[in-house]
Design an enzyme around this catalytic site. Structure first.
Site, PDB file in Angstrom:
ATOM      1  N   ARG A 180       0.832  -1.204   0.000  1.00 36.40           N
ATOM      2  CA  ARG A 180       0.000   0.000   0.000  1.00 36.40           C
ATOM      3  C   ARG A 180       0.865   1.252   0.000  1.00 36.40           C
ATOM      4  O   ARG A 180       1.907   1.293   0.664  1.00 36.40           O
ATOM      5  CB  ARG A 180      -0.924   0.008   1.227  1.00 36.40           C
ATOM      6  CG  ARG A 180      -1.963  -1.081   1.140  1.00 36.40           C
ATOM      7  CD  ARG A 180      -3.176  -0.814   2.015  1.00 36.40           C
ATOM      8  NE  ARG A 180      -3.971  -2.030   2.118  1.00 36.40           N
ATOM      9  CZ  ARG A 180      -4.933  -2.387   1.260  1.00 36.40           C
ATOM     10  NH1 ARG A 180      -5.232  -1.603   0.237  1.00 36.40           N
ATOM     11  NH2 ARG A 180      -5.589  -3.522   1.412  1.00 36.40           N
ATOM     12  N   ASP A 181       0.406   2.246  -0.753  1.00 37.82           N
ATOM     13  CA  ASP A 181       1.093   3.532  -0.784  1.00 37.82           C
ATOM     14  C   ASP A 181       0.967   4.187   0.591  1.00 37.82           C
ATOM     15  O   ASP A 181      -0.100   4.191   1.197  1.00 37.82           O
ATOM     16  CB  ASP A 181       0.484   4.436  -1.866  1.00 37.82           C
ATOM     17  CG  ASP A 181       1.382   5.610  -2.204  1.00 37.82           C
ATOM     18  OD1 ASP A 181       1.921   5.634  -3.323  1.00 37.82           O
ATOM     19  OD2 ASP A 181       1.553   6.497  -1.346  1.00 37.82           O
ATOM     20  N   ILE A 182       2.068   4.744   1.059  1.00 35.59           N
ATOM     21  CA  ILE A 182       2.111   5.336   2.403  1.00 35.59           C
ATOM     22  C   ILE A 182       1.292   6.631   2.480  1.00 35.59           C
ATOM     23  O   ILE A 182       0.843   7.028   3.554  1.00 35.59           O
ATOM     24  CB  ILE A 182       3.594   5.540   2.830  1.00 35.59           C
ATOM     25  CG1 ILE A 182       3.752   5.538   4.327  1.00 35.59           C
ATOM     26  CG2 ILE A 182       4.198   6.788   2.196  1.00 35.59           C
ATOM     27  CD1 ILE A 182       5.186   5.359   4.805  1.00 35.59           C
ATOM     28  N   ASN A 186       4.330   6.900 -13.399  1.00 33.96           N
ATOM     29  CA  ASN A 186       4.926   8.223 -13.588  1.00 33.96           C
ATOM     30  C   ASN A 186       6.369   8.041 -14.041  1.00 33.96           C
ATOM     31  O   ASN A 186       7.080   7.169 -13.534  1.00 33.96           O
ATOM     32  CB  ASN A 186       4.891   9.017 -12.277  1.00 33.96           C
ATOM     33  CG  ASN A 186       3.470   9.322 -11.841  1.00 33.96           C
ATOM     34  OD1 ASN A 186       2.610   9.602 -12.668  1.00 33.96           O
ATOM     35  ND2 ASN A 186       3.225   9.272 -10.542  1.00 33.96           N
ATOM     36  N   HIS A 207       7.358   1.610 -10.569  1.00 36.19           N
ATOM     37  CA  HIS A 207       6.191   1.126  -9.813  1.00 36.19           C
ATOM     38  C   HIS A 207       4.932   1.502 -10.557  1.00 36.19           C
ATOM     39  O   HIS A 207       4.818   2.580 -11.128  1.00 36.19           O
ATOM     40  CB  HIS A 207       6.184   1.689  -8.388  1.00 36.19           C
ATOM     41  CG  HIS A 207       6.397   3.173  -8.312  1.00 36.19           C
ATOM     42  ND1 HIS A 207       7.646   3.737  -8.449  1.00 36.19           N
ATOM     43  CD2 HIS A 207       5.534   4.194  -8.149  1.00 36.19           C
ATOM     44  CE1 HIS A 207       7.539   5.048  -8.365  1.00 36.19           C
ATOM     45  NE2 HIS A 207       6.259   5.361  -8.189  1.00 36.19           N
ATOM     46  N   HIS A 262       1.124   2.344 -10.136  1.00 34.92           N
ATOM     47  CA  HIS A 262       0.119   2.766  -9.149  1.00 34.92           C
ATOM     48  C   HIS A 262      -1.216   2.143  -9.528  1.00 34.92           C
ATOM     49  O   HIS A 262      -1.664   2.282 -10.676  1.00 34.92           O
ATOM     50  CB  HIS A 262      -0.077   4.286  -9.181  1.00 34.92           C
ATOM     51  CG  HIS A 262       1.087   5.112  -8.727  1.00 34.92           C
ATOM     52  ND1 HIS A 262       1.149   5.701  -7.488  1.00 34.92           N
ATOM     53  CD2 HIS A 262       2.224   5.473  -9.365  1.00 34.92           C
ATOM     54  CE1 HIS A 262       2.275   6.381  -7.376  1.00 34.92           C
ATOM     55  NE2 HIS A 262       2.946   6.272  -8.503  1.00 34.92           N
TER      56      HIS A 262
HETATM   57  P1  AMP Z   1       5.930   8.429  -7.869  1.00 33.44           P
HETATM   58  O1  AMP Z   1       5.595   9.885  -7.695  1.00 33.44           O
HETATM   59  O2  AMP Z   1       5.210   7.819  -9.042  1.00 33.44           O
HETATM   60  O3  AMP Z   1       7.417   8.181  -7.872  1.00 33.44           O
HETATM   61  O4  AMP Z   1       5.295   7.705  -6.616  1.00 33.44           O
HETATM   62  C1  AMP Z   1       5.970   7.417  -5.437  1.00 33.44           C
HETATM   63  C2  AMP Z   1       4.943   6.940  -4.454  1.00 33.44           C
HETATM   64  O5  AMP Z   1       5.592   6.215  -3.426  1.00 33.44           O
HETATM   65  C3  AMP Z   1       4.147   8.072  -3.769  1.00 33.44           C
HETATM   66  O6  AMP Z   1       2.759   7.892  -4.023  1.00 33.44           O
HETATM   67  C4  AMP Z   1       4.507   7.913  -2.299  1.00 33.44           C
HETATM   68  O7  AMP Z   1       3.423   8.200  -1.435  1.00 33.44           O
HETATM   69  C5  AMP Z   1       4.924   6.454  -2.212  1.00 33.44           C
HETATM   70  N1  AMP Z   1       5.844   6.105  -1.145  1.00 33.44           N
HETATM   71  C6  AMP Z   1       6.970   6.758  -0.764  1.00 33.44           C
HETATM   72  N2  AMP Z   1       7.586   6.120   0.233  1.00 33.44           N
HETATM   73  C7  AMP Z   1       6.845   5.019   0.492  1.00 33.44           C
HETATM   74  C8  AMP Z   1       6.947   3.946   1.435  1.00 33.44           C
HETATM   75  N3  AMP Z   1       7.962   3.871   2.300  1.00 33.44           N
HETATM   76  N4  AMP Z   1       5.996   2.989   1.424  1.00 33.44           N
HETATM   77  C9  AMP Z   1       4.965   3.051   0.554  1.00 33.44           C
HETATM   78  N5  AMP Z   1       4.817   4.024  -0.357  1.00 33.44           N
HETATM   79  C10 AMP Z   1       5.730   5.000  -0.384  1.00 33.44           C
END
Ligand code: AMP
Ligand code: ZN
Length: 116
Positions: free
Chosen positions: A30-32, A88, A101, A103
């Protein structure tokens, strides 16, 4: 594995993640900072910084990310209602973490930006 990559650290279980799925090739957690009621990241275990660095060799892996996303959407009960899959890429694409990753976002009617 890249030493300074937060997603590599989650994959190596050096730092915690809310892990929903794992197999030999990918992990999903899950996204944090969720942008939707359901916001899951599907991540290849192989450290690839962005789509700009993928090669033909990664074709099956990229397909697999989508199959896992589809299964998680079903499991989370949003397959029929619909959801959004996003990768992204780079600065202007809004990429913050340089480890590919996918989303998976859903659970509400998502706003579509005007440029899409
Ligand atoms: P992006 O902008 O596509 O690189 O997305 C990075 C995503 O990673 C963002 O939605 C953050 O909220 C998420 N994120 C960052 N650190 C963590 C973490 N430790 N665990 C889960 N999600 C994270
Ligand atoms: Zn990484």
């Amino acid at each position: 594995m890249s030493e300074d990559c937060i997603f590599c650290k989650i994959i190596a279980k050096e730092i915690p993640g809310d892990i929903l799925y794992e197999d030999e090739q990918v992990m999903a957690f899950r996204d944090i900072q969720p942008a939707a009621p359901i916001h899951i990241l599907i991540v290849p275990k192989k450290h690839i910084p962005s789509i700009n660095e993928v090669t033909e060799e990664d074709e099956t892996l990229l397909g697999h990310l989508h199959i896992v996303a589809k299964k998680l959407a079903e499991k989370e009960g949003i397959a029929e209602r619909g959801y959004r899959l996003v990768i992204n890429t780079g600065k202007e694409g809004g990429q913050i973490i340089y480890h590919i990753h996918l989303h998976l976002m859903g659970g509400k009617k998502l706003i579509t930006p005007k440029h899409l």
